[in-house]
Scaffold this motif. Structure first.
Motif, PDB file in Angstrom:
ATOM      1  N   GLY A  40       0.623  -0.924   0.286  1.00  0.00           N
ATOM      2  CA  GLY A  40       0.349   0.261  -0.422  1.00  0.00           C
ATOM      3  C   GLY A  40       0.822   1.401   0.029  1.00  0.00           C
ATOM      4  N   SER A  41       0.802   2.187   0.842  1.00  0.00           N
ATOM      5  CA  SER A  41       1.183   3.797   1.266  1.00  0.00           C
ATOM      6  C   SER A  41       2.988   3.071   1.778  1.00  0.00           C
ATOM      7  CB  SER A  41       0.525   4.330   1.733  1.00  0.00           C
ATOM      8  OG  SER A  41       0.262   4.184   3.039  1.00  0.00           O
ATOM      9  N   GLU A  42       3.139   1.310   2.045  1.00  0.00           N
ATOM     10  CA  GLU A  42       4.207   1.566   3.109  1.00  0.00           C
ATOM     11  C   GLU A  42       5.303   0.967   2.495  1.00  0.00           C
ATOM     12  OE1 GLU A  42       4.141   0.815   7.346  1.00  0.00           O
ATOM     13  OE2 GLU A  42       2.269   0.586   7.166  1.00  0.00           O
ATOM     14  N   ALA A  43       6.051   1.304   2.085  1.00  0.00           N
ATOM     15  CA  ALA A  43       7.823   0.673   1.420  1.00  0.00           C
ATOM     16  C   ALA A  43       8.275   0.455   2.625  1.00  0.00           C
ATOM     17  CB  ALA A  43       7.537   1.338   0.263  1.00  0.00           C
ATOM     18  N   PHE A  44       9.490  -0.529   1.838  1.00  0.00           N
ATOM     19  CA  PHE A  44      11.045  -0.905   2.700  1.00  0.00           C
ATOM     20  C   PHE A  44      11.457  -1.391   1.226  1.00  0.00           C
ATOM     21  CE2 PHE A  44       7.726  -1.202   6.241  1.00  0.00           C
ATOM     22  CZ  PHE A  44       7.879  -0.890   6.529  1.00  0.00           C
ATOM     23  N   THR A  45      12.542  -1.358   2.266  1.00  0.00           N
ATOM     24  CA  THR A  45      13.845  -1.593   1.225  1.00  0.00           C
ATOM     25  C   THR A  45      14.908  -3.195   2.222  1.00  0.00           C
ATOM     26  OG1 THR A  45      14.113   0.247  -0.259  1.00  0.00           O
ATOM     27  CG2 THR A  45      16.650  -1.353   0.122  1.00  0.00           C
ATOM     28  N   LEU A  46      15.026  -3.712   1.963  1.00  0.00           N
ATOM     29  CA  LEU A  46      15.597  -4.728   2.445  1.00  0.00           C
ATOM     30  C   LEU A  46      17.052  -4.959   2.379  1.00  0.00           C
ATOM     31  CD1 LEU A  46      13.013  -6.983   3.665  1.00  0.00           C
ATOM     32  CD2 LEU A  46      13.463  -5.289   5.266  1.00  0.00           C
ATOM     33  N   CYS A  47      18.666  -5.002   2.831  1.00  0.00           N
ATOM     34  CA  CYS A  47      19.419  -5.371   2.591  1.00  0.00           C
ATOM     35  C   CYS A  47      19.867  -6.298   3.014  1.00  0.00           C
ATOM     36  CB  CYS A  47      20.527  -4.048   2.603  1.00  0.00           C
ATOM     37  SG  CYS A  47      19.935  -2.878   1.151  1.00  0.00           S
ATOM     38  N   LEU A  48      20.293  -7.219   2.607  1.00  0.00           N
ATOM     39  CA  LEU A  48      20.782  -8.924   3.230  1.00  0.00           C
ATOM     40  C   LEU A  48      22.339  -8.439   2.999  1.00  0.00           C
ATOM     41  CD1 LEU A  48      20.703 -11.277   4.761  1.00  0.00           C
ATOM     42  CD2 LEU A  48      19.898 -12.160   2.383  1.00  0.00           C
ATOM     43  N   THR A  49      23.261  -7.983   3.866  1.00  0.00           N
ATOM     44  CA  THR A  49      24.414  -8.371   3.877  1.00  0.00           C
ATOM     45  C   THR A  49      25.339  -9.511   4.866  1.00  0.00           C
ATOM     46  OG1 THR A  49      26.871  -7.163   3.070  1.00  0.00           O
ATOM     47  CG2 THR A  49      24.600  -5.959   4.017  1.00  0.00           C
ATOM     48  N   GLY A  50      26.201  -9.553   4.643  1.00  0.00           N
ATOM     49  CA  GLY A  50      27.001 -10.380   6.077  1.00  0.00           C
ATOM     50  C   GLY A  50      25.600 -11.287   7.286  1.00  0.00           C
ATOM     51  N   GLY A  51      25.056 -11.324   6.645  1.00  0.00           N
ATOM     52  CA  GLY A  51      23.629 -12.531   7.150  1.00  0.00           C
ATOM     53  C   GLY A  51      22.814 -11.571   8.365  1.00  0.00           C
ATOM     54  N   ILE A  52      22.863 -10.368   8.197  1.00  0.00           N
ATOM     55  CA  ILE A  52      22.323  -9.236   8.526  1.00  0.00           C
ATOM     56  C   ILE A  52      21.023  -8.934   7.837  1.00  0.00           C
ATOM     57  CG2 ILE A  52      22.146  -7.175  10.822  1.00  0.00           C
ATOM     58  CD1 ILE A  52      24.623  -8.325  11.139  1.00  0.00           C
ATOM     59  N   LEU A  53      19.417  -8.882   8.326  1.00  0.00           N
ATOM     60  CA  LEU A  53      19.050  -7.627   7.391  1.00  0.00           C
ATOM     61  C   LEU A  53      18.876  -6.893   7.568  1.00  0.00           C
ATOM     62  CD1 LEU A  53      16.710  -8.669   4.576  1.00  0.00           C
ATOM     63  CD2 LEU A  53      15.067  -9.324   6.481  1.00  0.00           C
ATOM     64  N   HIS A  54      18.415  -5.763   7.188  1.00  0.00           N
ATOM     65  CA  HIS A  54      19.338  -4.196   7.469  1.00  0.00           C
ATOM     66  C   HIS A  54      17.581  -3.379   6.706  1.00  0.00           C
ATOM     67  CE1 HIS A  54      23.068  -4.250   9.055  1.00  0.00           C
ATOM     68  NE2 HIS A  54      23.367  -5.839   7.544  1.00  0.00           N
ATOM     69  N   PRO A  55      16.918  -3.279   7.288  1.00  0.00           N
ATOM     70  CA  PRO A  55      15.784  -1.970   6.341  1.00  0.00           C
ATOM     71  C   PRO A  55      15.811  -1.106   6.701  1.00  0.00           C
ATOM     72  CG  PRO A  55      14.990  -3.388   8.690  1.00  0.00           C
ATOM     73  CD  PRO A  55      16.337  -3.756   8.965  1.00  0.00           C
ATOM     74  N   ARG A  56      15.435  -0.343   5.538  1.00  0.00           N
ATOM     75  CA  ARG A  56      14.850   1.006   5.705  1.00  0.00           C
ATOM     76  C   ARG A  56      13.531   1.120   5.036  1.00  0.00           C
ATOM     77  NH1 ARG A  56      19.807   0.588   2.245  1.00  0.00           N
ATOM     78  NH2 ARG A  56      19.048   0.925   0.026  1.00  0.00           N
TER      79      ARG A  56
END
Length: 111
Positions: A40-56
């Motif tokens: 919907g009106s919400e969106a996230f980018t998820l970067c997976l690096t070094g075994g850790i998921l970094h959302p923004r």
């Protein structure tokens, strides 16, 4: 929350709650992937690096984008149905590298 006796996956899942659960439920991996989730009106980018998921917040350039409601994407991430089938029946949207998307969601399982 998924292990809580009162957990009911049919109830509303907010986009933020889904992303938080994903950071806790990812299996160890050395893959590097950038995913976008739009709900919907919400969106996230998820970067997976070094075994850790970094959302923004916000959907930036990514290897693929999954779109739908929080519940539909929770089903896509944690359920047994292949993404291609969910996209084909209109349950979710899938744009970009479908193989990378399937490999990414395969990293998540409810305990």
């Amino acid at each position: 929350g998924a292990a809580h006796p009162g957990h009911d996956p049919r109830r509303f899942i907010s986009p933020t709650a889904l992303v938080i659960s994903m950071t806790a439920m990812i299996r160890p991996t050395d893959r590097q992937v950038t995913a976008a989730l739009t709900m919907g009106s919400e969106a996230f980018t998820l970067c997976l690096t070094g075994g850790i998921l970094h959302p923004r917040a916000g959907a930036d350039a990514s290897d693929f984008t999954l779109s739908g409601t929080g519940n539909a994407l929770a089903r896509a991430v944690y359920g047994p149905v292949p993404l291609a089938d969910l996209a084909r029946d209109g349950s979710i949207g899938l744009a970009g590298d479908a193989g990378a998307a399937q490999g990414f969601v395969d990293l998540f399982r409810l305990r």
